[in-house]
Scaffold this active site. Structure first.
Site, short mmCIF file in Angstrom:
data_model
loop_
_atom_site.label_atom_id
_atom_site.label_comp_id
_atom_site.label_asym_id
_atom_site.label_seq_id
_atom_site.Cartn_x
_atom_site.Cartn_y
_atom_site.Cartn_z
CD GLU A 29 -2.93 0.98 2.38
OE1 GLU A 29 -3.82 1.86 2.47
OE2 GLU A 29 -2.78 0.08 3.21
CB THR A 83 -0.88 6.15 8.89
OG1 THR A 83 -0.33 7.28 8.19
CG2 THR A 83 0.03 5.78 10.04
CD GLN A 84 -0.48 2.70 4.69
OE1 GLN A 84 -0.88 2.02 5.63
NE2 GLN A 84 -1.28 3.53 4.02
#
Length: 497
Positions: A174, A206-207
């Site tokens: 992702e 969250t990335q």
């Protein structure tokens, strides 16, 4: 006979060289005219299409992409031509009624049937990628997760597209595909420019993904992804924090305040005057907080707002672990992170929250951002409701928390400072396409980005035009020169007259 021979000798058209030059000149001129006409003839452009469903934790969205059919793996830009937000929650919410997960997609899929030309339906790839919501469901109940996917696949197979399957993306995928999307749309990969880091914030995870000159992947191999795109190599740092999307982070923050099972809490992350009765079982119905549920808690608790930015930030900090770090440097929770480098694009919930708060302009000093957020959180709840009558109460109530969480995540978690914070750009779209992982995902699966730079023509366009023009002029001169024997004869005829 001698008279005929004398006439042939005097007639320049009987000279073989002259005839050859004349014929070549005429053919060249005709060819140049023909090429010019064909080159400028308008052609009907053909397109190909791809569809990606982003099955997030809070909702599902469908994206349709289009690109020139003749330039699949070369220079054709992939562009988003349509998006559709699926009504209802994310597919992970249908764990107890999986058939409804598939049914929820029908309306947007019908839109896709209308948008993609009918003759392209059978060759249009269709993908569904599920993110953190389904990751959490799979952790909690893999059987329920499988049933949801089965229902979704059966629903999608009923449509006339080339369905390629549905699966859960890893957090690393992702983050990496979000980075590819941002840099592809900005033409940074093709031109070999400095890349832009990607900051993605969803409901459940969250990335952060970026290229750092100080990171070769050796210190933390699990956070390393290597790409070779358009002939350029990229060693990407990426990490996904499950449970640190804004919705799950809110649950963790509320869990911090309800450890003792109180009947009432005064929450500084909600506006003064806010008052709602909430269910303990609903709050703790998530793998992110389920193990923390107090044993002797009542069925419900009263959630009151207090509206204090500083106190809110202190509570939020408790969901992070800033002390444990076995590496040379960490972000939080003992996760390695190299030094931040370059500009960053922050999208998804980052954009929507900060846009609502009018804080997307990062030229505003970081201290000013804190002050504005502090004033917003201190605004009484009844006044906030009056100022935003069209916003759903659930979302409106959470903006103080979400804004404070974003600022805390960026500055305390990822170590952005007053110097590096202005390098963040909050973005919704880039050149008409939504920022997010979906485009990068499709580009990867369809091999739309070449690993090596595409072959280029031997001459640039301007060089090609120059050479063609020069040859045309040269041939024209040769043609004129070939008629030179006629010049004296024409002049003599004029003198006789």
């Amino acid at each position: 006979m001698s008279a005929q021979r004398e006439m042939k000798e005097k007639n320049p058209w009987h000279t073989p060289v002259t005839i050859i030059i004349t014929v070549i000149g005429v053919i060249a001129i005709v060819a140049l005219v023909t090429v010019g006409v064909l080159q400028n003839k308008p052609l009907l452009q053909k397109y190909k299409y791809g569809i990606v469903l982003d099955a997030g934790s809070s909702h599902t969205a469908l994206y349709i992409y289009e690109w020139p059919a003749e330039k699949d793996n070369n220079t054709g830009r992939v562009e988003q031509i349509h998006s559709c937000k699926v009504k209802g929650p994310g597919i992970s919410s249908y764990a107890s009624t999986p058939l409804k997960a598939g049914e929820s997609l029908r309306e947007c899929m019908q839109e896709a049937e209308q948008r993609v030309p009918r003759k392209r339906h059978h060759e249009t790839p269709l993908y569904l990628g599920a993110t953190a919501g389904m990751r959490l469901l799979n952790m909690e109940d893999s059987a329920a997760s499988n049933k949801v996917f089965q229902a979704v696949e059966e629903a999608l197979q009923k449509f006339p597209f080339a369905f390629q399957g549905a699966r859960i993306l890893s957090g690393q995928e992702e983050g990496a595909f979000g980075w590819v999307t941002v840099n592809y749309l900005d033409d940074r990969l093709k031109q070999g420019l400095e890349t832009t880091g990607a900051l993605d914030l969803g409901g459940a995870s969250t990335q952060i993904s970026f290229v750092s000159d100080n990171y070769d992947g050796s210190e933390s191999p699990d956070n390393s992804v290597t790409f070779r795109l358009y002939g350029n190599g990229y060693n990407l740092y990426t990490h996904s924090f499950l449970c640190y999307g804004k919705d799950q982070a809110l649950r963790m923050t509320l869990a911090q305040q309800t450890l003792s099972g109180p009947r009432t809490i005064q929450d500084p992350c909600f506006h003064a005057g806010y008052n709602e009765t909430k269910n303990y079982s609903v709050l703790y119905d998530s793998p992110c907080v389920s193990k923390r549920k107090p044993q002797s808690a009542p069925a419900t608790f009263i959630h009151e707002g207090k509206g204090n930015f500083q106190q809110c930030q202190e509570i939020i900090k408790r969901v992070f672990n800033f002390t444990d770090c076995k590496f040379s440097q960490c972000s939080f929770n003992g996760v390695f992170q190299p030094l931040l480098q370059g500009p960053f694009g922050a999208f998804s919930a980052y954009y929507f929250v900060m846009n609502f708060l009018n804080l997307t302009d990062t030229s505003i000093p970081l201290e000013t951002v804190r002050d504005k957020l502090s004033r917003y959180c201190a605004t009484p709840w009844h006044q906030v409701v009056q100022q935003h009558p069209g916003v759903k109460v659930k979302y409106l109530a959470e903006y103080c928390f979400s804004g404070t969480y974003i600022l805390t995540l960026l500055t305390e978690g990822y170590n952005f400072t007053s110097w590096s914070y202005p390098k963040i750009k909050f973005i919704k779209k880039i050149k008409g396409s939504d920022a997010g992982w979906t485009l990068g995902y499709m580009l990867n699966l369809t091999n739309m980005i070449p690993a090596e730079a595409p072959d280029s023509p031997p001459l640039p366009y301007t060089g090609y035009v120059s050479i063609v023009t020069l040859l045309a002029v040269l041939l024209f001169i040769l043609f004129i020169v070939s008629l030179r024997p006629l010049w004296p004869r024409c002049s003599k005829q004029l003198q006789i007259i």
